[in-house]
Design a protein around this motif. Structure first.
Motif, PDB file in Angstrom:
ATOM      1  N   LEU A  27      46.645  33.840  34.180  1.00 28.32           N
ATOM      2  CA  LEU A  27      45.954  34.788  33.306  1.00 28.32           C
ATOM      3  C   LEU A  27      46.386  34.648  31.852  1.00 28.32           C
ATOM      4  O   LEU A  27      45.550  34.699  30.946  1.00 28.32           O
ATOM      5  CB  LEU A  27      46.189  36.206  33.805  1.00 28.32           C
ATOM      6  CG  LEU A  27      45.620  36.508  35.201  1.00 28.32           C
ATOM      7  CD1 LEU A  27      45.934  37.941  35.622  1.00 28.32           C
ATOM      8  CD2 LEU A  27      44.114  36.271  35.238  1.00 28.32           C
ATOM      9  N   ALA A  32      44.972  42.188  30.896  1.00 29.38           N
ATOM     10  CA  ALA A  32      45.043  42.265  32.355  1.00 29.38           C
ATOM     11  C   ALA A  32      46.356  42.916  32.749  1.00 29.38           C
ATOM     12  O   ALA A  32      47.406  42.618  32.182  1.00 29.38           O
ATOM     13  CB  ALA A  32      44.927  40.878  32.993  1.00 29.38           C
ATOM     14  N   SER A  33      46.300  43.815  33.713  1.00 33.40           N
ATOM     15  CA  SER A  33      47.511  44.439  34.235  1.00 33.40           C
ATOM     16  C   SER A  33      47.805  43.872  35.618  1.00 33.40           C
ATOM     17  O   SER A  33      46.902  43.698  36.432  1.00 33.40           O
ATOM     18  CB  SER A  33      47.355  45.959  34.306  1.00 33.40           C
ATOM     19  OG  SER A  33      46.317  46.330  35.196  1.00 33.40           O
ATOM     20  N   ALA A  35      39.900  37.876  38.615  1.00 35.22           N
ATOM     21  CA  ALA A  35      40.215  38.270  37.244  1.00 35.22           C
ATOM     22  C   ALA A  35      40.020  37.114  36.279  1.00 35.22           C
ATOM     23  O   ALA A  35      39.469  37.283  35.185  1.00 35.22           O
ATOM     24  CB  ALA A  35      41.651  38.787  37.170  1.00 35.22           C
ATOM     25  N   LEU A  70      49.096  40.395  29.079  1.00 33.07           N
ATOM     26  CA  LEU A  70      49.399  40.951  30.394  1.00 33.07           C
ATOM     27  C   LEU A  70      50.246  42.211  30.293  1.00 33.07           C
ATOM     28  O   LEU A  70      51.173  42.290  29.484  1.00 33.07           O
ATOM     29  CB  LEU A  70      50.123  39.921  31.260  1.00 33.07           C
ATOM     30  CG  LEU A  70      49.382  38.610  31.531  1.00 33.07           C
ATOM     31  CD1 LEU A  70      50.164  37.764  32.531  1.00 33.07           C
ATOM     32  CD2 LEU A  70      47.982  38.879  32.053  1.00 33.07           C
ATOM     33  N   ALA A 104      41.000  43.731  32.898  1.00 32.13           N
ATOM     34  CA  ALA A 104      41.028  43.607  34.358  1.00 32.13           C
ATOM     35  C   ALA A 104      42.339  44.181  34.878  1.00 32.13           C
ATOM     36  O   ALA A 104      43.410  43.886  34.353  1.00 32.13           O
ATOM     37  CB  ALA A 104      40.901  42.143  34.783  1.00 32.13           C
ATOM     38  N   ALA A 144      44.774  35.983  28.199  1.00 32.14           N
ATOM     39  CA  ALA A 144      44.916  37.416  28.400  1.00 32.14           C
ATOM     40  C   ALA A 144      46.306  37.909  28.004  1.00 32.14           C
ATOM     41  O   ALA A 144      47.304  37.225  28.231  1.00 32.14           O
ATOM     42  CB  ALA A 144      44.641  37.777  29.868  1.00 32.14           C
ATOM     43  N   PRO A 193      39.460  38.004  31.126  1.00 32.73           N
ATOM     44  CA  PRO A 193      39.863  39.222  30.429  1.00 32.73           C
ATOM     45  C   PRO A 193      40.668  38.947  29.165  1.00 32.73           C
ATOM     46  O   PRO A 193      41.358  37.938  29.048  1.00 32.73           O
ATOM     47  CB  PRO A 193      40.725  39.940  31.469  1.00 32.73           C
ATOM     48  CG  PRO A 193      41.341  38.817  32.253  1.00 32.73           C
ATOM     49  CD  PRO A 193      40.263  37.764  32.339  1.00 32.73           C
TER      50      PRO A 193
END
Length: 334
Positions: A146, A116-117, A108, A153, A49, A151, A113
């Motif tokens: 997140l 994730a960015s 998100a 990151l 995501a 996730a 995810p």
């Protein structure tokens, strides 16, 4: 979730509205293709995501049907034999940290995810209401949400828009001071949450015109490819990417002077008009303060004020306040 061809990935309609998912992957060598009577080999799925603003939405890297951008290019490089990438681009042009915090992060998290960015903050520096403490708090909550969901990151520090636009010193320095504060927050979060962090704020980015589109605010295809390749390398070093890295050379010619003039005559005037009601009055006030302090030889006071605000913002993100002397300096140059 609906599939979409990567080359035609449409843009999102509003902040936090999910764009269609792009499924990317390859068959294991020798495996039969899907078809009547065939059985597809099981494949792992990597959910990616992308949150943020126009940079991540892909503006500056046009493809038929919309924008592509660095995140979509990176998603291509994460696919490999035996692994499919489900890519969802939640980024929207003009998004602020508030939009990422209040809309995109929830979407998100629901996507669950693996990767994730979170790249946002430049638009905040262009607003009269800029507040580094509020921005820091929002980004920390997004990272906690997140990463708490499992996730990995990705984030980046970015050049300030004043330098990218080539603004004169009194206009450039306030924006540089703000962006350096944003970058300091991102660096702090990267350390505490073990983020995959890309350094993209040095002069090599602003001085290489081939990396930038006609508007001088968004990367051109070459710039997007450089970002994607940089993140891919960092993920490879962590053992999280094994696919082929995105190519660094653009497939389309870079924008020329005619394209820049056309943008300024059409979309550029609209951009300036929209910012005139918010950014320009405040920025002119900041510029006047810069000129006044420079004439009195007291410019260091503005740097000290920004450093105190940053120190307070970082302290507010943790229960253990740190000495202000340990905070990254946000002193501006020139």
């Amino acid at each position: 979730m609906t599939g979409a061809a990567l080359s035609g990935l449409p843009t999102s309609g509003s902040a936090g509205v999910p764009a269609p998912v792009t499924s990317l992957g390859t068959h294991p060598p020798g495996a039969p293709a899907n078809g009547p009577g065939s059985v597809a080999a099981p494949r792992a799925v990597l959910r990616f995501a992308a949150l943020g603003d126009s940079l991540t939405e892909g503006i500056g890297d046009p493809v038929p049907g919309g924008w592509r951008g660095w995140a979509a290019l990176l998603a291509e490089g994460l696919a490999e034999p035996g692994r499919v990438v489900d890519f969802r681009n939640l980024a929207v042009a003009g998004a602020l940290s508030k939009d990422v915090h209040e809309r995109q992060a929830a979407a998100a998290a629901a996507f669950r995810p693996d990767l994730a960015s979170v790249v946002v903050g430049v638009n905040d520096t262009l607003r009269h209401s800029f507040d580094i403490r509020r921005l820091a708090g929002r980004l920390e909550e997004v990272c906690a949400l997140l990463s708490g969901g499992g996730a990995v990151l990705l984030t980046a520090c970015l050049p300030d828009p004043g330098t990218a636009l080539g603004l004169p010193g009194p206009l450039r320095r306030p924006l540089a001071r703000r962006q350096r504060a944003v970058n300091a927050v991102v660096h702090d979060l990267s350390t505490r949450y073990d983020l995959v962090h890309l350094h993209a704020s040095d002069r090599a980015w602003t001085e290489d015109r081939s990396l930038w589109s006609a508007d001088r605010l968004h990367p051109a295809e070459r710039g997007h490819r450089k970002l994607a390749a940089g993140f891919h390398l960092l993920l490879t070093e962590r053992g999280l990417a094994r696919g082929n890295p995105p190519g660094r050379e653009p497939l389309r010619p870079p924008p020329g002077r005619a394209a820049a003039a056309l943008w300024l005559a059409t979309r550029g005037t609209g951009w300036l008009a929209r910012r005139s009601t918010d950014l320009l009055p405040g920025l002119l006030g900041l510029a006047a303060a810069e000129i006044g302090h420079q004439a009195l030889g007291t410019s260091a006071r503005l740097d000290a004020r920004a450093e105190r605000a940053l120190c307070e913002a970082l302290d507010a993100m943790t229960r253990t306040p740190r000495p202000c002397g340990s905070v990254p300096r946000v002193r501006t140059e020139g």
